[in-house]
Enzyme design. Structure first.
Site, PDB file in Angstrom:
ATOM      1  N   LYS A   1      13.135  39.216  93.826  1.00 45.99           N
ATOM      2  CA  LYS A   1      13.350  38.105  92.558  1.00 45.99           C
ATOM      3  C   LYS A   1      15.109  37.862  92.410  1.00 45.99           C
ATOM      4  CE  LYS A   1       9.433  40.030  90.170  1.00 45.99           C
ATOM      5  NZ  LYS A   1       8.479  38.894  90.025  1.00 45.99           N
TER       6      LYS A   1
ATOM      7  N   TYR B   1       2.026  47.254  89.596  1.00 43.52           N
ATOM      8  CA  TYR B   1       1.672  45.954  90.743  1.00 43.52           C
ATOM      9  C   TYR B   1       2.923  45.940  91.502  1.00 43.52           C
ATOM     10  CZ  TYR B   1       1.019  41.246  92.792  1.00 43.52           C
ATOM     11  OH  TYR B   1       0.753  40.308  93.613  1.00 43.52           O
TER      12      TYR B   1
ATOM     13  N   ASP C   1       9.953  50.794  93.257  1.00 48.48           N
ATOM     14  CA  ASP C   1       9.798  49.439  93.234  1.00 48.48           C
ATOM     15  C   ASP C   1      10.452  48.774  92.156  1.00 48.48           C
ATOM     16  OD1 ASP C   1       6.908  47.249  93.253  1.00 48.48           O
ATOM     17  OD2 ASP C   1       8.984  46.762  93.304  1.00 48.48           O
TER      18      ASP C   1
HETATM   19  P1  KE4 Z   1       6.279  39.095  95.428  1.00 43.65           P
HETATM   20  O1  KE4 Z   1       5.518  39.325  96.599  1.00 43.65           O
HETATM   21  O2  KE4 Z   1       5.571  38.281  94.356  1.00 43.65           O
HETATM   22  O3  KE4 Z   1       7.812  38.312  95.681  1.00 43.65           O
HETATM   23  O4  KE4 Z   1       6.694  40.347  94.893  1.00 43.65           O
HETATM   24  C1  KE4 Z   1       5.710  41.145  94.591  1.00 43.65           C
HETATM   25  C2  KE4 Z   1       5.969  42.262  93.227  1.00 43.65           C
HETATM   26  C3  KE4 Z   1       6.358  43.424  93.806  1.00 43.65           C
HETATM   27  N1  KE4 Z   1       6.657  44.464  92.778  1.00 43.65           N
HETATM   28  C4  KE4 Z   1       6.845  44.277  91.583  1.00 43.65           C
HETATM   29  C5  KE4 Z   1       7.163  45.304  90.612  1.00 43.65           C
HETATM   30  C6  KE4 Z   1       6.636  42.802  90.976  1.00 43.65           C
HETATM   31  O5  KE4 Z   1       6.756  42.758  89.558  1.00 43.65           O
HETATM   32  C7  KE4 Z   1       6.235  41.933  92.229  1.00 43.65           C
HETATM   33  C8  KE4 Z   1       5.695  40.490  91.803  1.00 43.65           C
HETATM   34  N2  KE4 Z   1       5.767  40.388  90.234  1.00 43.65           N
HETATM   35  C9  KE4 Z   1       5.020  39.225  89.758  1.00 43.65           C
HETATM   36  C10 KE4 Z   1       5.046  39.031  88.526  1.00 43.65           C
HETATM   37  N3  KE4 Z   1       4.538  40.159  87.636  1.00 43.65           N
HETATM   38  C11 KE4 Z   1       4.863  37.823  90.610  1.00 43.65           C
HETATM   39  C12 KE4 Z   1       4.212  36.762  89.928  1.00 43.65           C
HETATM   40  C13 KE4 Z   1       3.134  36.244  90.906  1.00 43.65           C
HETATM   41  O6  KE4 Z   1       2.516  37.214  91.353  1.00 43.65           O
HETATM   42  O7  KE4 Z   1       3.092  35.027  90.748  1.00 43.65           O
END
Ligand code: KE4
Length: 432
Positions: A268, A145, A240
């Site tokens: 994060k 993801y 990523d």
């Molecule tokens: P954000 O757009 O949510 O800040 O980041 C996206 C993203 C990109 N790359 C990786 C490896 C990530 O894990 C994420 C976001 N992680 C999720 C949890 N697995 C965020 C939680 C959510 O979607 O509310």
């Protein structure tokens, strides 16, 4: 059952005015049953919900709270700057300080651009790779993801998985045609995909340690193999590290495994809990970004001075306190080894993957090495386990397809409490 009347009331109200009652799908408990719990405050290892129930937290805002919640390190830094106003839409000193700090910490980053989320970082990095190479296609891995950008919602993990529909409506066939998906850890499949799309692949984007199908480590030689393929084919290698960055080591997975990607996306931890993302890497590529180059990317609140204060405090603390990584490694090993030992003793249909302070208890006997093996997990059993732990005041990720995140705030006593609670909850799952 814990009293959650206020949470239930808030969820009823939220559901009328917010899609699904939440501002991000994975918070909705869809995968585990029941309604989401509304939190009021958090400090250290604990979150407190609106009904006053306390939970030992293993989400830590999905990674950012590596020092535990409301760390004095970050609170003090933000309090100091609040009076200087919140945003100018003009460059500020702290953005320079932050960029220099990131360049000094992340091995492959020579130039970096701040954005406001991990999604913005990955979307921008892919556009940059396409602009730099003049090619259209990207390769991503099933179950990984990279945020909710259209190009990534193909065989996506994390929240998309909990909906049971990784491919999202609204993503056009045109976009989907430019996203090629391959099984994680399958280097031969990557080679074949690259041969079949000769000179058409702009980038390979990968979670170097996957967190979004549950925690899945790279097979020996996998990341090295990606680096070799990208060098040979003129493909931009994007790590990523939104989740792994500043967590698996100060320099992230690329430092841990000694691989130098061309671009790195971050999020994060970099914001200490404030909305911050970043992408950076090789100078020649990054200088293609506007206004230095022609690849356009922008953001009203990018490099926001309050968020920079939080991020600088967090990264500076991590840079000056290497013991953080030893602490979270020891705590994570204690918990995951304790659970693993019980699983083996009882011969339970479960497995555990851990890398540093990221780990996942899978409800499958299979060794989880990719999306297909992750999907053999028994989601009903996971849901029972999740709810049982929640009633014991232990807040896990409400999805089998997520990693748990350990903070320095979790004590040995609390770690012991978690292992004992997990044993009892596993009995509830398998022996009732
Ligand atoms: P954000 O757009 O949510 O800040 O980041 C996206 C993203 C990109 N790359 C990786 C490896 C990530 O894990 C994420 C976001 N992680 C999720 C949890 N697995 C965020 C939680 C959510 O979607 O509310």
């Amino acid at each position: 059952m814990l009293n959650r009347a206020t949470s239930e009331e808030l969820f009823k109200r939220a559901s009328k005015v917010i899609p699904g009652g939440v501002n991000s799908p994975v918070r909705a408990f869809k995968a585990v049953g029941g309604n989401p719990i509304f939190m009021k405050s958090a400090k250290g290892a604990y979150m407190t919900d609106v009904d006053g129930n306390q939970y030992l937290d293993f989400i830590n805002s999905w990674g950012p709270m590596i020092l535990g919640h409301a760390s004095d390190v970050v609170i003090d830094a933000v309090q100091k700057v609040l009076a200087d106003s919140f945003s100018f839409g003009a460059p500020t000193r702290r953005e320079v300080d932050m960029a220099e700090l990131i360049v000094s910490i992340v091995p492959s980053v020579e130039v970096v651009r701040m954005v406001n989320s991990g999604t913005e970082a990955t979307m921008s990095a892919v556009r940059l790779a396409r602009g730099y190479t003049g090619r259209d296609k990207i390769i991503k891995f099933e179950g990984c993801y990279h945020g909710h950008g259209d190009s990534f919602l193909i065989a996506a993990g994390s929240g998309a998985m909990t909906l049971g529909a990784p491919d999202s409506p609204g993503v056009t066939q045109g976009v989907a045609n430019d996203t090629l998906t391959v099984a994680f850890n399958d280097l031969l499949a990557v080679e074949q995909c690259v041969v079949e799309n000769k000179n058409k692949v702009a980038a390979i984007i990968v979670e170097p340690v996957v967190g979004n199908m549950g925690c899945v480590p790279p097979a020996p030689g996998f990341l090295e193999g990606l680096r070799i393929i990208c060098d040979k084919e003129g493909i931009v290698l994007i790590f990523d590290e939104v989740m792994t960055g500043f967590r698996l080591s100060l320099g992230g997975a690329q430092e841990l495994y000694g691989i130098r990607p061309d671009l790195t996306t971050m999020g994060k931890i970099i914001g200490g809990g404030m909305p911050v993302g970043a992408y950076g890497g090789n100078k020649e590529i990054m200088q293609q970004v506007a206004p230095a180059g022609k690849v356009y990317q922008a953001g009203t609140l990018s490099g926001n001075p309050i968020a920079m204060a939080a991020g600088i405090a967090m990264l500076t603390h991590l840079k000056n306190t290497p013991s953080v990584y030893q602490t979270i490694e020891q705590t994570s090993a204690f918990i995951s080894d304790g659970i693993l030992q019980y699983i083996k003793e009882k011969n339970l249909p479960c497995s555990v993957n851990r890398v540093g302070s990221m780990f996942t208890l899978f409800f499958t006997k299979e060794k989880v090495t990719d999306f297909n093996t992750a999907k053999t997990s028994d989601l009903v059993a996971f849901g029972t386990f999740f709810r049982s732990m929640l009633e014991k005041g232990i807040y896990l990720a409400p999805s089998q397809y997520e990693s748990l995140f350990v903070s320095t705030a979790i004590t040995k006593e609390q770690a012991t409490q978690v292992v004992e609670a997990a044993k009892t909850s596993l009995v509830e799952v398998f022996e009732k």
